[in-house]
Design a protein around this motif. Structure first.
Motif, PDB file in Angstrom:
ATOM      1  N   ALA A   1       0.825  -1.212   0.000  1.00  0.00           N
ATOM      2  CA  ALA A   1       0.000   0.000   0.000  1.00  0.00           C
ATOM      3  C   ALA A   1       0.861   1.266   0.000  1.00  0.00           C
ATOM      4  O   ALA A   1       0.347   2.361   0.179  1.00  0.00           O
ATOM      5  N   GLU A   2       2.173   1.100  -0.177  1.00  0.00           N
ATOM      6  CA  GLU A   2       3.155   2.190  -0.199  1.00  0.00           C
ATOM      7  C   GLU A   2       3.166   2.988   1.102  1.00  0.00           C
ATOM      8  O   GLU A   2       3.410   4.188   1.104  1.00  0.00           O
ATOM      9  N   ARG A   3       2.937   2.304   2.216  1.00  0.00           N
ATOM     10  CA  ARG A   3       3.012   2.907   3.547  1.00  0.00           C
ATOM     11  C   ARG A   3       4.305   2.409   4.201  1.00  0.00           C
ATOM     12  O   ARG A   3       4.296   1.641   5.153  1.00  0.00           O
ATOM     13  N   TYR A   4       5.418   2.870   3.636  1.00  0.00           N
ATOM     14  CA  TYR A   4       6.733   2.329   3.979  1.00  0.00           C
ATOM     15  C   TYR A   4       7.155   2.620   5.410  1.00  0.00           C
ATOM     16  O   TYR A   4       7.783   1.782   6.051  1.00  0.00           O
ATOM     17  N   GLY A   5       6.839   3.801   5.926  1.00  0.00           N
ATOM     18  CA  GLY A   5       7.210   4.131   7.292  1.00  0.00           C
ATOM     19  C   GLY A   5       6.576   3.176   8.291  1.00  0.00           C
ATOM     20  O   GLY A   5       7.234   2.689   9.214  1.00  0.00           O
ATOM     21  N   GLU A   6       5.299   2.881   8.111  1.00  0.00           N
ATOM     22  CA  GLU A   6       4.618   1.924   8.987  1.00  0.00           C
ATOM     23  C   GLU A   6       5.179   0.521   8.794  1.00  0.00           C
ATOM     24  O   GLU A   6       5.332  -0.238   9.756  1.00  0.00           O
TER      25      GLU A   6
END
Length: 200
Positions: free
Chosen positions: A90-95
């Motif tokens: 989902a391109e939520r790399y920090g999480e």
């Protein structure tokens, strides 16, 4: 109600000095923990099924619910890994980085966690950390899809746009000692200045 049903009900009632019972099984702290683990494993499987169907929101909710139930027990490591990979898609790399690091700390095999962790760090712009992780994965002989491409990309990124690499020798709060030689090698290969804070 038949006489036999009444006798069964009476035998299932808790003895006042004992743990409560449900049917023939004792309900206590140990049983509850085991039940939570089974529910966690079920949520892991169900989340995986929704992930296969492309229903990421449902899958994420099920993985997170599983983590709330099982906490530090198995299958929490697998739940953290699956949630981290799902967040990356989902391109939520920090999480994703946090979830993957937790999976690594809980004992997931490096072969399964290092490639996605390195990729998440790279996408988040943490080039030196990504380089360290991806080099470790490559040196260990892992054959993950896209590993070679990610490693080449991180080397280009360090070379193309990094002027200074700065690192602590040891973290004064956690005591973690950083791999200064490897970080220096990455900085040198990229033509960057290398600064080390080694004062405590």
């Amino acid at each position: 109600m038949h006489a036999r049903d009444e006798a069964d009900l009476a035998s299932d009632r808790p003895d006042r000095g004992d743990r409560p019972t449900v049917g023939p099984h004792t309900v206590g702290a140990d049983r509850t923990a085991q039940q939570l683990l089974l529910i966690g494993e079920g949520l892991l499987l169900l989340g995986g099924a929704f992930e296969i169907q492309g229903r990421r929101v449902w899958s994420e909710e099920l993985y997170r619910l599983g983590l709330q139930l099982v906490r530090e027990e198995n299958p929490s490591a697998e739940l953290f890994l699956r949630l981290g990979v799902l967040l990356m898609s989902a391109e939520r790399y920090g999480e994703a980085i946090g979830m993957l690091r937790r999976a690594q700390a809980l004992g997931i095999d490096d072969e399964r966690v290092l490639p996605p962790l390195g990729r998440a760090l790279l996408r988040r712009g943490r080039k030196v950390s990504a380089a360290l992780i991806l080099q470790k994965a490559s040196a260990s002989g892992f054959d993950a899809p896209g590993l070679a491409e990610d490693l080449a990309e991180v080397r280009r990124a360090v070379r193309d746009c990094t002027g200074v690499v700065s690192a602590m020798y040891a973290n004064n709060e956690t005591g973690v000692i950083f791999p200064i030689e490897e970080i220096g090698t990455i900085a040198k290969a990229g033509g960057a200045f290398f600064h080390v804070d080694a004062v405590q």
